[in-house]
Design a protein around this motif. Structure first.
Motif, PDB file in Angstrom:
ATOM      1  N   PRO A  44       0.900  -1.125  -0.034  1.00  0.00           N
ATOM      2  CA  PRO A  44       0.122   0.072  -0.133  1.00  0.00           C
ATOM      3  C   PRO A  44       0.930   1.227   0.046  1.00  0.00           C
ATOM      4  O   PRO A  44       1.797   1.333   0.740  1.00  0.00           O
ATOM      5  N   GLN A  45       0.501   2.204  -0.855  1.00  0.00           N
ATOM      6  CA  GLN A  45       1.401   3.602  -0.947  1.00  0.00           C
ATOM      7  C   GLN A  45       0.717   4.493  -0.590  1.00  0.00           C
ATOM      8  O   GLN A  45      -0.671   4.698  -1.215  1.00  0.00           O
ATOM      9  N   LEU A  46       0.840   5.374   0.283  1.00  0.00           N
ATOM     10  CA  LEU A  46       0.205   6.667   0.746  1.00  0.00           C
ATOM     11  C   LEU A  46       0.193   7.685  -0.496  1.00  0.00           C
ATOM     12  O   LEU A  46       0.870   7.873  -1.076  1.00  0.00           O
ATOM     13  N   ILE A  47      -1.381   7.844  -0.747  1.00  0.00           N
ATOM     14  CA  ILE A  47      -1.396   9.040  -2.050  1.00  0.00           C
ATOM     15  C   ILE A  47      -1.897  10.298  -1.239  1.00  0.00           C
ATOM     16  O   ILE A  47      -1.486  11.343  -1.724  1.00  0.00           O
ATOM     17  N   ILE A  48      -2.524  10.251  -0.198  1.00  0.00           N
ATOM     18  CA  ILE A  48      -2.977  11.620   0.460  1.00  0.00           C
ATOM     19  C   ILE A  48      -3.405  11.300   1.847  1.00  0.00           C
ATOM     20  O   ILE A  48      -3.972  10.200   2.087  1.00  0.00           O
TER      21      ILE A  48
ATOM     22  N   SER B   2       9.708   2.763  -0.204  1.00  0.00           N
ATOM     23  CA  SER B   2       9.403   3.401   0.869  1.00  0.00           C
ATOM     24  C   SER B   2      10.564   3.597   1.862  1.00  0.00           C
ATOM     25  O   SER B   2      10.220   4.371   3.043  1.00  0.00           O
ATOM     26  N   GLY B   3      11.458   2.506   1.895  1.00  0.00           N
ATOM     27  CA  GLY B   3      12.706   2.679   2.993  1.00  0.00           C
ATOM     28  C   GLY B   3      12.585   1.457   3.881  1.00  0.00           C
ATOM     29  O   GLY B   3      13.216   1.353   4.874  1.00  0.00           O
ATOM     30  N   VAL B   4      11.308   0.927   3.919  1.00  0.00           N
ATOM     31  CA  VAL B   4      10.854  -0.050   5.076  1.00  0.00           C
ATOM     32  C   VAL B   4      11.284  -1.388   4.415  1.00  0.00           C
ATOM     33  O   VAL B   4      10.947  -1.783   3.162  1.00  0.00           O
ATOM     34  N   GLN B 104       2.430   6.435   8.393  1.00  0.00           N
ATOM     35  CA  GLN B 104       2.785   5.200   7.999  1.00  0.00           C
ATOM     36  C   GLN B 104       3.252   4.844   6.741  1.00  0.00           C
ATOM     37  O   GLN B 104       2.467   4.913   5.656  1.00  0.00           O
ATOM     38  N   TYR B 105       4.591   4.375   6.518  1.00  0.00           N
ATOM     39  CA  TYR B 105       5.004   3.728   5.312  1.00  0.00           C
ATOM     40  C   TYR B 105       5.206   2.356   5.375  1.00  0.00           C
ATOM     41  O   TYR B 105       5.638   1.936   6.164  1.00  0.00           O
TER      42      TYR B 105
END
Lengths: 113, 115
Positions: A44-48, B2-4, B104-105
């Protein structure tokens, strides 16, 4: 505990159209609402994200609105492109005590060329 | 990226076995979260550690345990595995609990298959 409902579960749009995904939450103490995009088999990638002290946030073609009174928040994607096709998850979190994210069930967005 | 980081990427094992999943948070992040993603349950929070201490527990089975080490990497131990434990396990990290910078990444995940 917190419960997050997400609608619709699937959404199909034509390229260039807008897409809207809606979420409701149950815990009035929740104050952080991120949206994640997940492609098949990927992270999962944060988009906003939006915090409870603002009502709207925009980042290029993506915007999120928050209605604290009604306890719902929405993701708006304008001028959709085929690469926007993915599963989108909303989440809610209350800071202090636990910062865990409670996720909605996801919306599979398909953008047809 | 993400670096994780998470290892291994894939894990295939048999029922009744025990496995260990490893996660290294982003540089500077003190909080580590574990999530389980299965087709029928979606993304479920399992457990959170902050600076070596357990901070919150979610829907984590008694057969599962975790810890965070002094170098801040974390391990999730799954024992007496059952078919239903097959899922994607994600680790996420954030700077600290509370405050403003707590995005959270997520790591790339470990796909566990129990046969």
């Amino acid at each position: 505990g917190e419960n997050v409902e997400q609608h619709p579960s699937t959404l199909s749009v034509q390229e260039g159209d807008s897409a809207v995904i809606k979420c409701t939450y149950s815990d009035s103490a929740s104050n952080y609402f991120p949206w994640y995009k997940q492609e098949l088999g990927k992270r999962p990638q944060l988009i906003i994200d939006i915090r409870s002290n603002v009502g709207e946030k925009k980042d290029q073609r993506i915007a999120v609105t928050l209605n604290k009174t009604a306890k719902h928040f929405s993701l708006h994607i304008t001028e959709t492109q085929p690469e926007d096709s993915a599963v989108y998850f909303c989440a809610a979190s209350s800071q202090g005590g636990s910062e865990k994210l409670v996720f909605g069930k996801g919306t599979k967005l398909t953008v047809n060329p | 990226d993400s670096g994780v980081t998470q290892t291994p990427k894939h894990l295939i094992t048999a029922t009744g076995q025990r496995v260990t999943l490893r996660c290294s948070p982003r540089s500077g992040d003190l909080s580590v979260y574990w999530y389980q993603q299965s087709l029928d349950q979606g993304l479920q929070f399992l457990i959170q550690y902050y600076n070596g201490e357990e901070r919150a527990k979610g829907n984590i089975l008694e057969r599962f345990s975790a810890q965070q080490f002094p170098d801040l990497h974390s391990e999730l131990n799954l024992s007496s595995l059952e078919l239903g434990d097959s899922a994607l396990y994600f680790c996420a990290s954030s700077v600290a609990p509370g405050g403003f910078t707590d995005t959270q990444y997520f790591g790339p995940g470990t796909r566990l298959t129990v046969l």
